[in-house]
Scaffold this motif. Sequence first.
Motif, short mmCIF file in Angstrom:
data_model
loop_
_atom_site.label_atom_id
_atom_site.label_comp_id
_atom_site.label_asym_id
_atom_site.label_seq_id
_atom_site.Cartn_x
_atom_site.Cartn_y
_atom_site.Cartn_z
N ILE A 14 0.84 -1.20 0.00
CA ILE A 14 0.00 0.00 0.00
C ILE A 14 0.88 1.25 0.00
CG2 ILE A 14 -1.84 1.24 1.24
CD1 ILE A 14 -2.63 -1.63 0.17
N ALA A 15 1.79 1.34 0.96
CA ALA A 15 2.63 2.55 1.08
C ALA A 15 3.50 2.74 -0.16
CB ALA A 15 3.51 2.45 2.33
N GLU A 34 9.45 -5.55 -5.92
CA GLU A 34 8.53 -6.35 -5.10
C GLU A 34 9.05 -7.78 -5.04
OE1 GLU A 34 5.65 -6.19 -3.08
OE2 GLU A 34 6.00 -8.35 -3.00
N ARG A 40 0.67 -8.95 -4.43
CA ARG A 40 0.07 -9.74 -3.34
C ARG A 40 -1.32 -9.19 -3.05
NH1 ARG A 40 3.95 -10.47 1.59
NH2 ARG A 40 2.41 -12.04 2.11
N GLN A 44 -7.88 -9.24 4.07
CA GLN A 44 -9.33 -9.12 4.11
C GLN A 44 -9.77 -7.67 4.21
OE1 GLN A 44 -11.01 -8.91 7.80
NE2 GLN A 44 -10.48 -11.03 8.26
N ARG A 104 -8.43 -5.74 1.09
CA ARG A 104 -7.07 -5.25 0.89
C ARG A 104 -6.56 -5.53 -0.53
NH1 ARG A 104 -2.32 -6.94 0.13
NH2 ARG A 104 -0.52 -5.66 0.69
N SER A 161 12.96 -7.22 5.34
CA SER A 161 14.32 -7.73 5.49
C SER A 161 15.35 -6.61 5.28
CB SER A 161 14.58 -8.87 4.51
OG SER A 161 14.30 -8.45 3.19
N ASP A 288 3.97 0.02 7.35
CA ASP A 288 4.17 -0.99 8.39
C ASP A 288 5.64 -1.25 8.71
OD1 ASP A 288 1.50 -1.38 8.79
OD2 ASP A 288 1.46 -3.50 8.22
C1 LIG Z 1 -0.80 -10.31 1.81
C2 LIG Z 1 -1.17 -9.27 2.84
C3 LIG Z 1 -2.42 -9.32 3.46
C4 LIG Z 1 -2.77 -8.37 4.42
N1 LIG Z 1 -4.01 -8.44 4.97
C5 LIG Z 1 -4.41 -7.51 5.86
C6 LIG Z 1 -5.74 -7.55 6.41
O1 LIG Z 1 -6.50 -8.44 6.13
N2 LIG Z 1 -6.10 -6.59 7.29
C7 LIG Z 1 -5.24 -5.58 7.63
O2 LIG Z 1 -5.62 -4.72 8.43
N3 LIG Z 1 -4.00 -5.51 7.12
C8 LIG Z 1 -3.56 -6.45 6.25
N4 LIG Z 1 -2.28 -6.41 5.74
C9 LIG Z 1 -1.40 -5.33 6.18
C10 LIG Z 1 -1.75 -4.00 5.54
O3 LIG Z 1 -1.63 -4.08 4.15
C11 LIG Z 1 -0.81 -2.97 6.13
O4 LIG Z 1 -1.04 -2.88 7.52
C12 LIG Z 1 -0.97 -1.55 5.65
O5 LIG Z 1 -1.79 -1.40 4.58
C13 LIG Z 1 0.40 -0.96 5.40
O6 LIG Z 1 0.84 -1.30 4.11
P1 LIG Z 1 2.37 -1.40 3.73
O7 LIG Z 1 2.45 -1.05 2.31
O8 LIG Z 1 3.22 -0.68 4.69
O9 LIG Z 1 2.73 -2.96 3.94
P2 LIG Z 1 2.15 -4.25 3.18
O10 LIG Z 1 0.77 -4.04 2.71
O11 LIG Z 1 2.43 -5.38 4.11
O12 LIG Z 1 3.09 -4.39 1.86
C14 LIG Z 1 4.46 -4.72 1.92
C15 LIG Z 1 4.88 -5.24 0.56
O13 LIG Z 1 6.30 -5.38 0.55
C16 LIG Z 1 6.64 -6.63 -0.03
N5 LIG Z 1 7.96 -7.04 0.50
C17 LIG Z 1 8.25 -7.60 1.69
N6 LIG Z 1 9.57 -7.75 1.82
C18 LIG Z 1 10.13 -7.27 0.68
C19 LIG Z 1 11.47 -7.13 0.23
N7 LIG Z 1 12.50 -7.51 0.98
N8 LIG Z 1 11.69 -6.56 -0.98
C20 LIG Z 1 10.63 -6.16 -1.77
N9 LIG Z 1 9.34 -6.28 -1.39
C21 LIG Z 1 9.10 -6.81 -0.17
C22 LIG Z 1 5.52 -7.54 0.37
O14 LIG Z 1 5.42 -8.68 -0.47
C23 LIG Z 1 4.32 -6.61 0.22
O15 LIG Z 1 3.82 -6.61 -1.08
C24 LIG Z 1 -1.84 -7.35 4.80
C25 LIG Z 1 -0.58 -7.29 4.18
C26 LIG Z 1 -0.24 -8.24 3.21
C27 LIG Z 1 1.11 -8.17 2.52
#
Ligand SMILES: Cc1cc2nc3c(=O)[nH]c(=O)nc-3n(C[C@H](O)[C@H](O)[C@H](O)COP(=O)(O)OP(=O)(O)OC[C@H]3O[C@@H](n4cnc5c(N)ncnc54)[C@H](O)[C@@H]3O)c2cc1C
Length: 399
Positions: A14-15, A34, A40, A44, A104, A161, A288
């Motif tokens: 998302i971010a 990614e 991904r 939910q 999501r 990581s 996150d």
């Molecule tokens: C598959 C999935 C399902 C989720 N389901 C829910 C839910 O049901 N309810 C809820 O409240 N929150 C859920 N979350 C968390 C939610 O998306 C986050 O809390 C929030 O939206 C913040 O998003 P973010 O982009 O910081 O992290 P995330 O949405 O977790 O995205 C992180 C991305 O970075 C990728 N990644 C990880 N490590 C690496 C790396 N080393 N190099 C490159 N890419 C990498 C991951 O594959 C992922 O696509 C889920 C996250 C994921 C990944």
Amino acid sequence: MKARKKILICGAGIAGPVCAYWLHQYGYDVVIAEKARTLRDGGQNIDVKGAGQQVIKMMGLAERIEAKNTREQGQKYVDATGKLVAVFPKGAFATLTSDFEILRGDFAHVLFEATAEICDYRFETFVTHLDQRDDGIAATFNDGSVEEFELVICAEGIGSSTREMILPEQTSFRYLGAYMSFFKIRKRPEDGLWAHTVNGIDGTFITLRPGNDMETTVLITFPRKKPDLAWDDRASMKKLLLDALKGRGTIADRISAELDTVRDFYCGPMSQVRASRWSKGRFVMVGDAACCPTPFTGEGTALALVGAYVLAGEIKRCADPADAFEAYVKRVRPYAEASQNRMSPALIRLLHVRSGIAIALTRGVQKILASGIVQRRLKPGAAQRERKIAEDFVFPDYT
Ligand SMILES: Cc1cc2nc3c(=O)[nH]c(=O)nc-3n(C[C@H](O)[C@H](O)[C@H](O)COP(=O)(O)OP(=O)(O)OC[C@H]3O[C@@H](n4cnc5c(N)ncnc54)[C@H](O)[C@@H]3O)c2cc1C
């Protein structure tokens, strides 16, 4: 900073895409690495709360998001056999259902579609080494190639990581005392458009929610003293979950029976990311990876949206990355910490009551809370609190 510099974003959740969208608007070239093979799209129902909604509107995506709304009507508490305990319609005090209900995966797709043409997405790609210099940062990728970037933004989510590579000492996890699992199962006619929540014996807390036409989403949380199982040990996680569901009634039995066929199984400890530093040199974290509040707050997505918008804006505004990151952290950290502090191990214990007596008492409280008189008294205050949280975040204008 001058335009057309190249920035690497790690993580297409998302971010990552939101930050990419704004950086592109400001004239940067963006590469998104990614780790997964494809986007991904698991997960939910997520809320896009307060200030997060503002970012969606500024990106012009409100209509596309609204078109994917799950149309959840509200939340019903039921007992282990599905018998009704209390009803909290959308808009009620203490209901789970918000205005911006979306899966999501649908949300991730909308963001991907909005950015696919304007930045360079590379799947199955991750960083294995970063070499920082005064004038740039060299990223080594998993295929051995090395590329120069102006900055590296880590948006890899809770299990990042690259964060562990760059800021290992500065990051800790605050375990809240429960494991959580989410995935989708086949929809049944009786699932309808309502969320159904069960407080089960020994603290197993189950919520079924409307997903799409074919599927119902499942969220299960259950107490566990220590976060002692590895994230990638799926077999042990499934066994742990089956144990938590055993003997917990017909809804739990239905989920157990389908567990072997679900395609998007997720289970892991419910932990917050507490990072004393969010940046080092030309490396910075967002979403996150920097400040996961846990899905139980319902605020992780809003934090990711707001953090990504501010980070991109400060990068545009400041000539020096150190100034940009300092200004970003100064604006976003208090908002993130307030969100994290609204959740605690004590609150998780309260929500996961274990004994039959405690569950009976909880159901009594649910009935009282759902009653008209209590709703009339508490609803306006709750709505006002939500508004205040959103309004307390002042959006800078970076255009
Ligand atoms: C598959 C999935 C399902 C989720 N389901 C829910 C839910 O049901 N309810 C809820 O409240 N929150 C859920 N979350 C968390 C939610 O998306 C986050 O809390 C929030 O939206 C913040 O998003 P973010 O982009 O910081 O992290 P995330 O949405 O977790 O995205 C992180 C991305 O970075 C990728 N990644 C990880 N490590 C690496 C790396 N080393 N190099 C490159 N890419 C990498 C991951 O594959 C992922 O696509 C889920 C996250 C994921 C990944």
